[in-house]
Each structure stands twice: as C-alpha cells, then as structure tokens.
Design an enzyme around this catalytic site. Structure first.
Site, PDB file in Angstrom:
ATOM      1  N   SER A  11      39.622  30.341  43.037  1.00  0.00           N
ATOM      2  CA  SER A  11      41.006  30.944  43.526  1.00  0.00           C
ATOM      3  C   SER A  11      41.948  30.571  44.406  1.00  0.00           C
ATOM      4  O   SER A  11      42.992  30.888  44.560  1.00  0.00           O
ATOM      5  CB  SER A  11      40.463  32.387  43.797  1.00  0.00           C
ATOM      6  N   HIS A  22      43.011  27.244  37.096  1.00  0.00           N
ATOM      7  CA  HIS A  22      42.741  28.346  37.580  1.00  0.00           C
ATOM      8  C   HIS A  22      42.863  29.778  36.585  1.00  0.00           C
ATOM      9  O   HIS A  22      44.290  29.714  36.151  1.00  0.00           O
ATOM     10  CB  HIS A  22      43.586  28.687  38.945  1.00  0.00           C
ATOM     11  N   GLU A  55      46.792  28.535  36.081  1.00  0.00           N
ATOM     12  CA  GLU A  55      47.431  27.634  36.901  1.00  0.00           C
ATOM     13  C   GLU A  55      46.939  26.154  36.879  1.00  0.00           C
ATOM     14  O   GLU A  55      45.572  26.432  37.245  1.00  0.00           O
ATOM     15  CB  GLU A  55      47.440  28.544  38.357  1.00  0.00           C
ATOM     16  N   ASN A  59      47.807  34.132  43.547  1.00  0.00           N
ATOM     17  CA  ASN A  59      47.265  34.803  44.576  1.00  0.00           C
ATOM     18  C   ASN A  59      47.765  34.931  45.940  1.00  0.00           C
ATOM     19  O   ASN A  59      47.354  35.714  46.639  1.00  0.00           O
ATOM     20  CB  ASN A  59      45.712  34.087  44.673  1.00  0.00           C
TER      21      ASN A  59
HETATM   22  N1  CAA Z   1      36.234  41.596  29.377  1.00  0.00           N
HETATM   23  C1  CAA Z   1      36.976  41.187  28.119  1.00  0.00           C
HETATM   24  N2  CAA Z   1      38.026  41.934  27.692  1.00  0.00           N
HETATM   25  C2  CAA Z   1      38.312  43.043  28.057  1.00  0.00           C
HETATM   26  C3  CAA Z   1      37.738  43.443  29.427  1.00  0.00           C
HETATM   27  C4  CAA Z   1      36.761  42.654  30.185  1.00  0.00           C
HETATM   28  N3  CAA Z   1      36.213  42.913  31.257  1.00  0.00           N
HETATM   29  N4  CAA Z   1      38.167  44.492  29.711  1.00  0.00           N
HETATM   30  C5  CAA Z   1      39.177  45.135  28.829  1.00  0.00           C
HETATM   31  N5  CAA Z   1      39.217  43.886  27.976  1.00  0.00           N
HETATM   32  C6  CAA Z   1      39.867  44.140  26.685  1.00  0.00           C
HETATM   33  C7  CAA Z   1      39.682  44.938  25.550  1.00  0.00           C
HETATM   34  O1  CAA Z   1      38.830  44.510  24.488  1.00  0.00           O
HETATM   35  C8  CAA Z   1      41.031  45.187  24.870  1.00  0.00           C
HETATM   36  O2  CAA Z   1      41.213  44.110  23.980  1.00  0.00           O
HETATM   37  P1  CAA Z   1      41.930  44.544  22.611  1.00  0.00           P
HETATM   38  O3  CAA Z   1      43.322  45.279  22.989  1.00  0.00           O
HETATM   39  O4  CAA Z   1      42.341  43.135  21.993  1.00  0.00           O
HETATM   40  O5  CAA Z   1      41.217  45.169  21.743  1.00  0.00           O
HETATM   41  C9  CAA Z   1      41.997  45.015  26.131  1.00  0.00           C
HETATM   42  O6  CAA Z   1      41.355  44.106  26.982  1.00  0.00           O
HETATM   43  C10 CAA Z   1      42.376  46.425  26.863  1.00  0.00           C
HETATM   44  O7  CAA Z   1      41.082  47.029  27.109  1.00  0.00           O
HETATM   45  P2  CAA Z   1      41.239  48.691  27.377  1.00  0.00           P
HETATM   46  O8  CAA Z   1      41.942  49.120  26.309  1.00  0.00           O
HETATM   47  O9  CAA Z   1      39.550  48.840  27.286  1.00  0.00           O
HETATM   48  O10 CAA Z   1      41.313  48.604  28.940  1.00  0.00           O
HETATM   49  P3  CAA Z   1      42.731  48.614  29.634  1.00  0.00           P
HETATM   50  O11 CAA Z   1      44.044  48.700  28.735  1.00  0.00           O
HETATM   51  O12 CAA Z   1      42.583  49.493  30.922  1.00  0.00           O
HETATM   52  O13 CAA Z   1      42.624  46.890  30.048  1.00  0.00           O
HETATM   53  C11 CAA Z   1      42.345  45.213  31.742  1.00  0.00           C
HETATM   54  C12 CAA Z   1      41.803  46.499  31.071  1.00  0.00           C
HETATM   55  C13 CAA Z   1      42.662  44.401  30.437  1.00  0.00           C
HETATM   56  C14 CAA Z   1      41.331  44.827  32.738  1.00  0.00           C
HETATM   57  C15 CAA Z   1      43.873  45.664  32.558  1.00  0.00           C
HETATM   58  O14 CAA Z   1      43.493  46.917  33.287  1.00  0.00           O
HETATM   59  C16 CAA Z   1      44.153  44.941  33.271  1.00  0.00           C
HETATM   60  O15 CAA Z   1      45.073  44.045  32.775  1.00  0.00           O
HETATM   61  N6  CAA Z   1      44.218  44.801  34.637  1.00  0.00           N
HETATM   62  C17 CAA Z   1      44.712  43.986  35.469  1.00  0.00           C
HETATM   63  C18 CAA Z   1      43.969  42.816  35.639  1.00  0.00           C
HETATM   64  C19 CAA Z   1      44.562  41.779  36.552  1.00  0.00           C
HETATM   65  O16 CAA Z   1      45.493  42.013  37.176  1.00  0.00           O
HETATM   66  N7  CAA Z   1      43.760  40.505  36.439  1.00  0.00           N
HETATM   67  C20 CAA Z   1      44.343  39.509  37.332  1.00  0.00           C
HETATM   68  C21 CAA Z   1      43.537  39.532  38.677  1.00  0.00           C
HETATM   69  S1  CAA Z   1      43.600  38.191  39.832  1.00  0.00           S
HETATM   70  C22 CAA Z   1      42.728  37.279  39.678  1.00  0.00           C
HETATM   71  O17 CAA Z   1      42.095  37.188  38.584  1.00  0.00           O
HETATM   72  C23 CAA Z   1      42.769  36.193  40.388  1.00  0.00           C
HETATM   73  C24 CAA Z   1      41.460  35.410  40.847  1.00  0.00           C
HETATM   74  O18 CAA Z   1      41.542  34.501  41.315  1.00  0.00           O
HETATM   75  C25 CAA Z   1      40.315  36.084  40.726  1.00  0.00           C
END
Ligand code: CAA
Length: 288
Positions: free
Chosen positions: A123, A144, A156, A195
């Site tokens: 990350s 990434h 990325e 990030n």
């Molecule tokens: N794993 C796989 N798929 C998932 C999941 C998980 N943990 N959580 C949700 N999904 C999928 C669901 O299956 C669903 O897919 P479909 O629409 O195709 O059926 C879709 O995502 C939406 O799911 P939900 O309706 O259950 O839930 P939601 O609408 O609340 O979405 C979320 C959940 C996708 C996590 C959403 O809250 C989100 O986008 N959150 C922000 C995530 C984010 O910002 N990520 C970047 C983080 S920074 C990072 O990653 C940097 C690093 O270096 C670590």
C-alpha cells in the site's frame, strides 16, 4: 515478455488483499496459486472462494461454467516453491514489513523462472525498496489493488527507475485483463496516489476526533452524506485495517520527520490495544 505469455500467476499472502486478488486472477482465466505462511489463512481463502463464487451464480452475476473454471484454476499451498516455481507473474501481498518483503523477493528471485515479473501490492512501499534484493530489478514494480479487490476497479502500477518499460507495460496489460483500470505512475512516490489522498482525509478526520470537535460516528456521517463516499474514514480504516493505517502513518513520519505526519493519539491507542477493525471484531466500531 508480453501479457499473452502469462499463464500462471502466484499470489503471495492470503490475507485481506491476497485472497481476493487470487480470485480476480482465476476469474480472468489464469492459473493462480496462492501461498501464505499460515495454513489457517489459506483455509479461509479457499473457503471464501468456495462460498463467494457460487453466490455470484445465485445472484446472476456469473455463469456456473465461469465459476467451475475459476475454481479449477485456483490452488492454495503453504509451499512457496510449489506456488511460485512455474509462475510467470507474482503479486506479493504479504504483511507490510520491509524485512519480510525483502526476504520474499530474494526467495522469489531464486525460485521463479527468469522471465517472471515480481510485483508488490504494498500500500505504500515503493518497489525500489525490494528490487535490489533481486538480480532482476528491471522486472520488479508496484501493482497496487484496493480493498475489496474483487469490487474496486483501480490498480496503481508504479514504474520505478529500475523497472523496465516492458515490465510496466505488461503489468498495465495484465491489469486490463483482470478487468481493472490501471494508472501508471512513472515516478516513485511514497503512498502513490490514492493512499496519499486518503491519508490526508484520514489525518484530518483523526485530528477532528482527537480535538473533540466531533465523534467518529459524526465524522463518518458527514463524509458519507456530504461527500457521497460509500464509507466514512473511520468505517473505512476499520475495513482496511487500523494496523495498516498505523504502519502507513509511521512510515510517512519516518520519511518526512514532520511531527504532523505522526499517527494521531486516537490511532495509536487503537493500534496499541490491538483494535485493528473488522478483522479484530473491534476498531472504531464493534463487529460481530
Ligand atoms: N468482498 C467482495 N465483494 C464485496 C465485498 C467484499 N468484502 N463487500 C461487498 N462486495 C460486493 C457485493 O457482492 C456487491 O456486489 P454486486 O453489486 O456485484 O452484487 C457489491 O460489492 C455491493 O455490496 P453491498 O451492497 O453488500 O454493500 P455496499 O453497497 O455497502 O458496498 C463496499 C460495500 C463495496 C465495500 C462499499 O462500502 C465501498 O465501496 N466502500 C469503500 C471501499 C474503499 O474505499 N476501498 C478502498 C480502500 S483504500 C485501500 O484499499 C488502500 C489500501 O492500500 C488498503
């Protein structure tokens, strides 16, 4: 090497990121071997694939044949030699500790075929910090993904000064084959793009909470309702790991020496108590 030459991908680490990156690769038609030092993590990763993929069929998002093929493409093993011995492309998603990553890259350099590209999903650690542990720095870069890797579209790719143009191009092409949108950075910068931007948001959110200006819940409510983010910064830190946010903050502070980059008291408190978020069932929020 061209992207068409990639048949076998090895994913190192079956944690938060690795288990989903492995499934992405298998769904895109690649043979994927996922490896971890923990058999428990591998069992969890395999159980995830065996549950998640059939659920996608039930939801009408995938066809049964796609799932059968993906499951047949996936393998899980604790044995690094077995996992990486025939890999054309390695995605390292192990713990964010530089010493462990350097040892892994040295091992991978010994184990993998000479043409294999070795990418890190770190990350924040730029690949020049691991490339010199190998005899093929030209084939080392950052790739990434974002959490959850099966959902988030961006990858990325960072081309360090040591990375060849060919390696960067193949990695971008693989990103597209995985159904992701790639951004190629031609200059190494700590934290890359996302990030750094997220870090700025998180630091301000932590500062406001530390100052008692608003609660963590109120700050999350503000960010989701005013900015339209799917999760507020505290919910997101719980999701991606408070330990990761702490390591990113510490690394940044050690790089800049700027006191404002120091992890905030609230973050340090959560980290010290082991309240890492969803994976610890407790972070800024409680999880069952
Ligand atoms: N794993 C796989 N798929 C998932 C999941 C998980 N943990 N959580 C949700 N999904 C999928 C669901 O299956 C669903 O897919 P479909 O629409 O195709 O059926 C879709 O995502 C939406 O799911 P939900 O309706 O259950 O839930 P939601 O609408 O609340 O979405 C979320 C959940 C996708 C996590 C959403 O809250 C989100 O986008 N959150 C922000 C995530 C984010 O910002 N990520 C970047 C983080 S920074 C990072 O990653 C940097 C690093 O270096 C670590």
């Amino acid at each position: 090497m061209k992207v068409e030459d990639i048949k076998q991908i090895c994913v190192i680490g079956a944690g938060n990121m690795g288990h989903q990156i492995a499934v992405c690769g298998a769904l895109a038609g690649y043979k994927v071997s996922c490896t971890d030092i923990s058999q428990d993590m591998l069992n969890k990763a395999e159980a995830f694939a065996n549950t998640y993929l059939p659920e996608r069929v039930a939801k009408g998002k995938l066809r049964q044949e796609q799932v059968d093929k993906a499951l047949a493409n996936l393998s899980f093993t604790k044995n690094l030699e077995e996992a990486a011995g025939a890999a054309d492309f390695v995605i390292e998603a192990a713990v964010e500790k530089i010493g462990i990553k350097r040892k892994l890259f040295a091992d991978l350099d010994r184990i993998t075929p000479p043409h294999a590209i070795l990418a890190t999903n770190s990350s924040f650690i730029v690949s020049s910090q691991v490339a010199d542990a190998t005899k093929r720095p030209d084939k080392v870069c950052n790739m990434h993904f974002f959490n959850p890797a099966l959902v988030m579209k961006l990858v990325e790719v960072v081309q360090g000064a040591h990375t060849s143009v060919e390696t960067a191009q193949v990695t971008m092409d693989l990103t597209a084959k995985l159904g992701k949108t790639g951004i190629l950075l031609k200059k190494e910068i700590y934290g890359f793009l996302v990030n750094r931007i997220l870090g700025a948001l998180n630091s301000e959110a932590l500062y406001l909470a530390d100052m008692g200006i608003a609660t963590t819940e109120e700050i999350d409510l503000a960010v989701t309702n005013a900015l339209g983010h799917p999760m507020g910064p505290f919910r997101l830190m719980d999701f991606t790991g408070i330990d990761l946010a702490y390591y990113i903050g510490m690394e940044r502070y050690q790089n800049t020496g700027d006191a404002t980059d120091k992890p905030s008291p609230l973050l340090v408190e959560k980290f010290t108590k082991g309240e890492y978020g969803v994976k610890a069932k407790k972070g800024f929020y409680l999880y069952e």
